[in-house]
Write a protein that holds these residues in place. Sequence first.
Motif, PDB file in Angstrom:
ATOM      1  N   ARG A   1       9.048  45.277  20.730  1.00 23.08           N
ATOM      2  CA  ARG A   1      10.293  45.964  20.398  1.00 23.08           C
ATOM      3  C   ARG A   1      11.450  45.018  20.655  1.00 23.08           C
ATOM      4  O   ARG A   1      11.378  44.184  21.561  1.00 23.08           O
ATOM      5  CB  ARG A   1      10.451  47.245  21.227  1.00 23.08           C
ATOM      6  CG  ARG A   1      10.650  46.988  22.709  1.00 23.08           C
ATOM      7  CD  ARG A   1      10.727  48.258  23.529  1.00 23.08           C
ATOM      8  NE  ARG A   1      11.142  47.971  24.889  1.00 23.08           N
ATOM      9  CZ  ARG A   1      11.014  48.811  25.910  1.00 23.08           C
ATOM     10  NH1 ARG A   1      10.468  50.000  25.715  1.00 23.08           N
ATOM     11  NH2 ARG A   1      11.430  48.483  27.111  1.00 23.08           N
ATOM     12  N   ASN A   2      12.524  45.143  19.859  1.00 26.29           N
ATOM     13  CA  ASN A   2      13.646  44.212  19.988  1.00 26.29           C
ATOM     14  C   ASN A   2      14.798  44.799  20.790  1.00 26.29           C
ATOM     15  O   ASN A   2      15.945  44.391  20.647  1.00 26.29           O
ATOM     16  CB  ASN A   2      14.153  43.802  18.599  1.00 26.29           C
ATOM     17  CG  ASN A   2      14.839  44.948  17.866  1.00 26.29           C
ATOM     18  OD1 ASN A   2      14.659  46.116  18.212  1.00 26.29           O
ATOM     19  ND2 ASN A   2      15.614  44.619  16.857  1.00 26.29           N
ATOM     20  N   HIS A   3      14.485  45.740  21.663  1.00 20.53           N
ATOM     21  CA  HIS A   3      15.522  46.386  22.460  1.00 20.53           C
ATOM     22  C   HIS A   3      14.960  46.788  23.820  1.00 20.53           C
ATOM     23  O   HIS A   3      13.748  46.823  24.022  1.00 20.53           O
ATOM     24  CB  HIS A   3      16.058  47.634  21.740  1.00 20.53           C
ATOM     25  CG  HIS A   3      14.983  48.648  21.435  1.00 20.53           C
ATOM     26  ND1 HIS A   3      14.230  48.600  20.278  1.00 20.53           N
ATOM     27  CD2 HIS A   3      14.518  49.715  22.137  1.00 20.53           C
ATOM     28  CE1 HIS A   3      13.357  49.600  20.285  1.00 20.53           C
ATOM     29  NE2 HIS A   3      13.512  50.281  21.399  1.00 20.53           N
ATOM     30  N   MET A   4      15.864  47.083  24.726  1.00 24.76           N
ATOM     31  CA  MET A   4      15.506  47.664  26.016  1.00 24.76           C
ATOM     32  C   MET A   4      15.816  49.153  25.969  1.00 24.76           C
ATOM     33  O   MET A   4      16.816  49.575  25.385  1.00 24.76           O
ATOM     34  CB  MET A   4      16.314  47.002  27.133  1.00 24.76           C
ATOM     35  CG  MET A   4      16.210  47.700  28.476  1.00 24.76           C
ATOM     36  SD  MET A   4      17.545  47.229  29.576  1.00 24.76           S
ATOM     37  CE  MET A   4      17.403  48.491  30.849  1.00 24.76           C
TER      38      MET A   4
ATOM     39  N   VAL B   1      20.450  55.045  24.031  1.00 23.46           N
ATOM     40  CA  VAL B   1      19.580  54.591  25.113  1.00 23.46           C
ATOM     41  C   VAL B   1      18.843  53.302  24.750  1.00 23.46           C
ATOM     42  O   VAL B   1      17.977  52.856  25.496  1.00 23.46           O
ATOM     43  CB  VAL B   1      18.561  55.681  25.495  1.00 23.46           C
ATOM     44  CG1 VAL B   1      19.272  56.938  25.961  1.00 23.46           C
ATOM     45  CG2 VAL B   1      17.629  56.013  24.337  1.00 23.46           C
ATOM     46  N   ALA B   2      19.160  52.706  23.607  1.00 27.41           N
ATOM     47  CA  ALA B   2      18.507  51.472  23.171  1.00 27.41           C
ATOM     48  C   ALA B   2      19.526  50.338  23.144  1.00 27.41           C
ATOM     49  O   ALA B   2      20.548  50.429  22.462  1.00 27.41           O
ATOM     50  CB  ALA B   2      17.876  51.656  21.795  1.00 27.41           C
ATOM     51  N   GLU B   3      19.246  49.276  23.895  1.00 29.94           N
ATOM     52  CA  GLU B   3      20.150  48.134  23.962  1.00 29.94           C
ATOM     53  C   GLU B   3      19.474  46.919  23.334  1.00 29.94           C
ATOM     54  O   GLU B   3      18.434  46.446  23.823  1.00 29.94           O
ATOM     55  CB  GLU B   3      20.488  47.812  25.423  1.00 29.94           C
ATOM     56  CG  GLU B   3      21.575  46.785  25.597  1.00 29.94           C
ATOM     57  CD  GLU B   3      22.933  47.296  25.136  1.00 29.94           C
ATOM     58  OE1 GLU B   3      23.666  46.505  24.499  1.00 29.94           O
ATOM     59  OE2 GLU B   3      23.260  48.461  25.419  1.00 29.94           O
ATOM     60  N   PRO B   4      19.998  46.372  22.223  1.00 29.91           N
ATOM     61  CA  PRO B   4      19.369  45.216  21.576  1.00 29.91           C
ATOM     62  C   PRO B   4      19.290  44.005  22.506  1.00 29.91           C
ATOM     63  O   PRO B   4      20.214  43.737  23.280  1.00 29.91           O
ATOM     64  CB  PRO B   4      20.291  44.937  20.381  1.00 29.91           C
ATOM     65  CG  PRO B   4      21.028  46.220  20.141  1.00 29.91           C
ATOM     66  CD  PRO B   4      21.180  46.854  21.490  1.00 29.91           C
TER      67      PRO B   4
ATOM     68  N   PHE C   1      10.777  36.968  19.254  1.00 31.94           N
ATOM     69  CA  PHE C   1       9.661  37.169  18.329  1.00 31.94           C
ATOM     70  C   PHE C   1       9.125  38.584  18.488  1.00 31.94           C
ATOM     71  O   PHE C   1       8.736  38.984  19.595  1.00 31.94           O
ATOM     72  CB  PHE C   1       8.539  36.160  18.596  1.00 31.94           C
ATOM     73  CG  PHE C   1       8.931  34.737  18.370  1.00 31.94           C
ATOM     74  CD1 PHE C   1       9.456  34.332  17.152  1.00 31.94           C
ATOM     75  CD2 PHE C   1       8.788  33.793  19.376  1.00 31.94           C
ATOM     76  CE1 PHE C   1       9.832  33.004  16.939  1.00 31.94           C
ATOM     77  CE2 PHE C   1       9.153  32.470  19.173  1.00 31.94           C
ATOM     78  CZ  PHE C   1       9.680  32.080  17.947  1.00 31.94           C
ATOM     79  N   LEU C   2       9.132  39.331  17.382  1.00 31.83           N
ATOM     80  CA  LEU C   2       8.573  40.679  17.385  1.00 31.83           C
ATOM     81  C   LEU C   2       7.056  40.556  17.297  1.00 31.83           C
ATOM     82  O   LEU C   2       6.477  40.502  16.211  1.00 31.83           O
ATOM     83  CB  LEU C   2       9.119  41.486  16.204  1.00 31.83           C
ATOM     84  CG  LEU C   2       8.848  42.988  16.229  1.00 31.83           C
ATOM     85  CD1 LEU C   2       9.673  43.660  17.313  1.00 31.83           C
ATOM     86  CD2 LEU C   2       9.157  43.618  14.874  1.00 31.83           C
TER      87      LEU C   2
ATOM     88  N   VAL D   1      11.366  55.046  22.671  1.00 33.24           N
ATOM     89  CA  VAL D   1      12.232  55.808  21.775  1.00 33.24           C
ATOM     90  C   VAL D   1      11.414  56.543  20.724  1.00 33.24           C
ATOM     91  O   VAL D   1      11.698  57.694  20.394  1.00 33.24           O
ATOM     92  CB  VAL D   1      13.279  54.885  21.119  1.00 33.24           C
ATOM     93  CG1 VAL D   1      14.051  55.630  20.027  1.00 33.24           C
ATOM     94  CG2 VAL D   1      14.257  54.352  22.160  1.00 33.24           C
ATOM     95  N   HIS D   2      10.364  55.896  20.204  1.00 36.10           N
ATOM     96  CA  HIS D   2       9.563  56.564  19.175  1.00 36.10           C
ATOM     97  C   HIS D   2       8.799  57.751  19.754  1.00 36.10           C
ATOM     98  O   HIS D   2       8.467  58.695  19.031  1.00 36.10           O
ATOM     99  CB  HIS D   2       8.617  55.574  18.487  1.00 36.10           C
ATOM    100  CG  HIS D   2       7.549  54.995  19.374  1.00 36.10           C
ATOM    101  ND1 HIS D   2       6.358  55.637  19.606  1.00 36.10           N
ATOM    102  CD2 HIS D   2       7.501  53.833  20.067  1.00 36.10           C
ATOM    103  CE1 HIS D   2       5.609  54.886  20.392  1.00 36.10           C
ATOM    104  NE2 HIS D   2       6.280  53.797  20.705  1.00 36.10           N
ATOM    105  N   HIS D   3       8.511  57.747  21.064  1.00 33.87           N
ATOM    106  CA  HIS D   3       7.919  58.932  21.701  1.00 33.87           C
ATOM    107  C   HIS D   3       8.916  60.090  21.689  1.00 33.87           C
ATOM    108  O   HIS D   3       8.560  61.231  21.353  1.00 33.87           O
ATOM    109  CB  HIS D   3       7.528  58.617  23.145  1.00 33.87           C
ATOM    110  CG  HIS D   3       6.405  57.643  23.279  1.00 33.87           C
ATOM    111  ND1 HIS D   3       6.252  56.829  24.378  1.00 33.87           N
ATOM    112  CD2 HIS D   3       5.375  57.344  22.444  1.00 33.87           C
ATOM    113  CE1 HIS D   3       5.177  56.067  24.216  1.00 33.87           C
ATOM    114  NE2 HIS D   3       4.638  56.370  23.045  1.00 33.87           N
TER     115      HIS D   3
END
Length: 492
Positions: free
Chosen positions: A87-90, A109-112, A129-130, A193-195
């Motif tokens: 994932r590209n975020h925290m 709630v998602a920080e890149p 790298f993803l 987040v997807h959960h």
Amino acid sequence: MFWCRNFIKISTATKAKSPITTNLILTSLSHFSTANQPPVAAQPSGLGPTKADEKPRVVVLGSGWAGSRLMKGLDPKLYDIVCVSPRNHMVFTPLLASTCVGTLEFRSVAEPISRIQPSISSAPGSYFFLANCTAVDTESHEVHCETVTEGDQTLEAWKFKISYDKLVIASGAQASTFGIHGVKEHAVFLREVHHAQAIRRKLLLNLMLSDVPGISEEEKRRLLHCVVVGGGPTGVEFSGELSDFIRSDVHQRYTHVKDYIHVTLIEANDILSSFDDRLRHYAIKQLTKSGVRLVRGTVKDVRPENVILSDGSEVPYGLLVWSTGVGPSPFVNSLGLPKSPGGRIGIDEWLRVPTAQDVFSIGDCSGFLESTGKPVLPALAQVAERQGKYLADLLNKIGKEGGGHANRAKELDFGAPFEYKHLGSMATVGRFKALVDLRQSKEAKGVSLAGIFSWFIWRSAYLTRVVSWRNRFYVVINWLTTSVFGRDISRL
């Protein structure tokens, strides 16, 4: 028309070309087509070892609390920073439960990662790298990676290698299922987040389906029965948010089914076991008052429409959320590194993996070796964040003293070892109610509060811990919007 005349001239000129020229044009254009291209002979190997006159490279596996805090603190003038993560975020996990019911938007709630450490997207030798790390070769100072794909309809996974001077394993942990049948197939976890998005979609879908004519009373009650397994802070906070959503929004906007929706919290022992007993009793009282049914029991089997407890009783559900703690991931289990009690990667007092030169591990995937005499720290955000800060300072110190490159830090003095001091715990139990326990341990003395004042402390503390001012602004606006207009119930 002018463009039409020019097009005719170009077409005529093309026809007048010689066969050799035409073939050259077709050959050039063929590079844009992949339909009939021969297979590529070899894929690029990835990032090779750094040279003596180049900046040393720190490779970070993971973008959770530990890895993100580490990358934020690393000096990009000393190191090239490479992050490998699926994932590209925290994710700011303390507020993740609020997104499930619409109190907060998901982007709040998602920080890149590029905002946490800007050099990753701007410095020539730093990258994100993803991908997933599949193996670690500590002898060659290499990690083997494979790109993340979204299923069969996307590009084939690309495999590559990255050489490192310093490696930090911060890949986190996975939700524990204790080997119970059916958990992975039918339950939803609450870690990403997807959960939260899946929980929200399932909850709103069940609300709308239960209102369709012809649904039996029994099926309607099952669809609207939300079961939460696990009485830790995450399970309790989600139950409180859900009960608040039911009382404040469902009763107003789904009046036909408002008497059918219920929440059940299942816990094998005591809920919030790490909190003060007085606070636990307060939490039980508030959850019960808000309509949450507390069940003490152990789940033995999970079926598509019901949960089987150890006493043989069945609990039907329409939404099942699993929140029973974490354990080592398959990736951590596959590494040939020493393990701490519980199966985590074993580390010493300076967060190093003692059997592998230039390898460190922080966060939920690591734990102190028994030889250190220190206990394995709990899988908490504040532990991971403090480890990330400590290791960033340590690596900056090593870099300034000339030990940044591979095998250059053997003789350096690492200074004071890592020490963890617990700052306390907080949890919300519903509308305007929260618990604040500022003791260093369950046996120690300290401040413990409950009620509306604790709720203000809980919100203020988490707001200050949100990584960026951008997301703090989002959170405040979401809270104000929800308090004035209610939660958004659109199923997107």
